[in-house]
Design an enzyme around this catalytic site. Sequence first.
Site, mmCIF file in Angstrom:
data_model
loop_
_atom_site.group_PDB
_atom_site.id
_atom_site.type_symbol
_atom_site.label_atom_id
_atom_site.label_comp_id
_atom_site.label_asym_id
_atom_site.label_seq_id
_atom_site.Cartn_x
_atom_site.Cartn_y
_atom_site.Cartn_z
ATOM 1 N N SER A 150 -3.625 14.153 -5.873
ATOM 2 C CA SER A 150 -4.208 12.837 -5.639
ATOM 3 C C SER A 150 -4.411 12.125 -6.965
ATOM 4 O O SER A 150 -5.180 12.574 -7.818
ATOM 5 C CB SER A 150 -5.555 12.967 -4.914
ATOM 6 O OG SER A 150 -6.278 11.769 -5.047
ATOM 7 N N ASP A 175 2.807 6.428 0.191
ATOM 8 C CA ASP A 175 2.477 5.137 0.817
ATOM 9 C C ASP A 175 3.675 4.536 1.565
ATOM 10 O O ASP A 175 3.524 3.577 2.316
ATOM 11 C CB ASP A 175 1.985 4.137 -0.238
ATOM 12 C CG ASP A 175 0.618 4.535 -0.788
ATOM 13 O OD1 ASP A 175 -0.085 5.342 -0.149
ATOM 14 O OD2 ASP A 175 0.248 4.033 -1.868
ATOM 15 N N GLY A 188 -9.662 2.482 -1.523
ATOM 16 C CA GLY A 188 -9.945 3.851 -1.954
ATOM 17 C C GLY A 188 -9.823 3.983 -3.466
ATOM 18 O O GLY A 188 -10.595 4.710 -4.098
HETATM 19 C C1 S3P Z 1 -3.330 5.407 -5.436
HETATM 20 C C2 S3P Z 1 -3.058 6.718 -5.157
HETATM 21 C C3 S3P Z 1 -2.627 7.212 -3.841
HETATM 22 C C4 S3P Z 1 -2.110 6.078 -2.948
HETATM 23 C C5 S3P Z 1 -3.005 4.882 -2.992
HETATM 24 C C6 S3P Z 1 -3.147 4.361 -4.417
HETATM 25 C C7 S3P Z 1 -3.793 5.043 -6.785
HETATM 26 O O1 S3P Z 1 -3.691 7.836 -3.181
HETATM 27 O O2 S3P Z 1 -1.965 6.531 -1.625
HETATM 28 O O3 S3P Z 1 -2.473 3.839 -2.180
HETATM 29 O O4 S3P Z 1 -3.793 3.850 -7.127
HETATM 30 O O5 S3P Z 1 -4.158 5.941 -7.544
HETATM 31 P P1 S3P Z 1 -4.101 9.349 -3.520
HETATM 32 O O6 S3P Z 1 -4.274 9.438 -4.958
HETATM 33 O O7 S3P Z 1 -5.391 9.609 -2.792
HETATM 34 O O8 S3P Z 1 -2.998 10.185 -2.962
#
Ligand code: S3P
Length: 414
Positions: free
Chosen positions: A154, A302, A82
Amino acid sequence: MKINGETTPPGDKSISHRAFMFGALARGTTAIEGALESRDVQSTREAMRSLGAAIGKKGDTWVVEGGSLREPVSVIDAGNSGTTARLISGICAGIDGVTTLTGDSSLVCRPMGRVIEPLEKMGARFLARQGRYLPLAIHGGTLKGISYGLKVASAQVKSALLLAGLSARGTTTVQEPTRSRDHTERMLAHFGVKLAIKENTISLTGPASLEAREVRVPGDPSSAAFPAVWAAATPGSQVLIRNVCMNPTRTGFMNVLKRMGAPVSVENIREQAGEPVGDLLVEGGALQATTIEGEEIPSLIDEIPILVVAACLAQGRTIIRDAAELRVKETDRIAAMVRGLSHLGVRVEELPDGLIIDGPIRPRSGAVETFSDHRIAMSFHILALACDIEVCLDDTACVDISYPGFFTAMERLR
Ligand code: S3P
């Protein structure tokens, strides 16, 4: 089973992604040490190569030659990541031309509307499956800075907007309901970008360029959480986890373990590439239940699957709420934990945004579906170790997403 000894977690996943992205954006040569060698980070590396960065390895150091990104000739595959999909959407919104992005069977079900909507306001155009999922195409170009209030805290969405803001004309301002991890802000500053940060509001003015820097990636607190919970939940245990990123937007699980009664301390605090780093000492004892909610959630989002394991082994009722975001991670992590525990004979109550666990509950041996989610797999492995039961996972390879060598590292601590 008790745990004793020392371990060093692999490089932080969030910081590793950003090191390759920012190195690719920066003029000059960026050297990266201690990067996480995992499938997710590999997806980011391949994506940045497709966008024109030259990335190679000298010994253990990754070297990135960046500064002139361009429209890619092939589809970018973000795999399971993601962070790759969302942050690259922000970068590509500012690149003249068309970028097509896709991902694996989990990532194509995760929400992209949260980045599409504000990036369209900045001037990028998107064509996405059902308007909000991968695969998608971004038509990037000249952007304008906007002021945007995030609906959920986020770091991925915040980072996508700040990265787009680098190439936009004017000021981009992002306001978060609660502070999410701030690695982007810290690393942009490390690469010479000026940001204005006031509580939950971050602004930068574009166009802004990055200057190449060295990045030493600290160990991942999210990976450290697995041996930490194992030690905390088993009386007589002690573990020293070295070189852990101690960024306060990531250390929520340490506060929770302390609140549950575990002796947790941090030694040898230092700084690396704008991030605090230290060694984490955790001892075992009798854990007490707690409530995990509100502003604390983003700082441990996480770690909730492994904190569910801690709650199972603690005395009393643990309530976890305000964590609906768990339902849109690599899998629906609330449902996955409830289902896995039920296969081991443990009943917990599922809430729309969390769980209620009445501990201590002793699970029996059994088979658990991981839904190919690395953190679900590792959480159930720790439960098995802490409770001396056999847990058969349907997918063990998925741990390579964030913690290659996890099973061997845990074996060494027995
Ligand atoms: C992350 C942000 C978090 C986290 C993901 C890594 C990042 O997600 O859960 O494992 O590297 O910016 P969200 O920003 O969607 O909450």
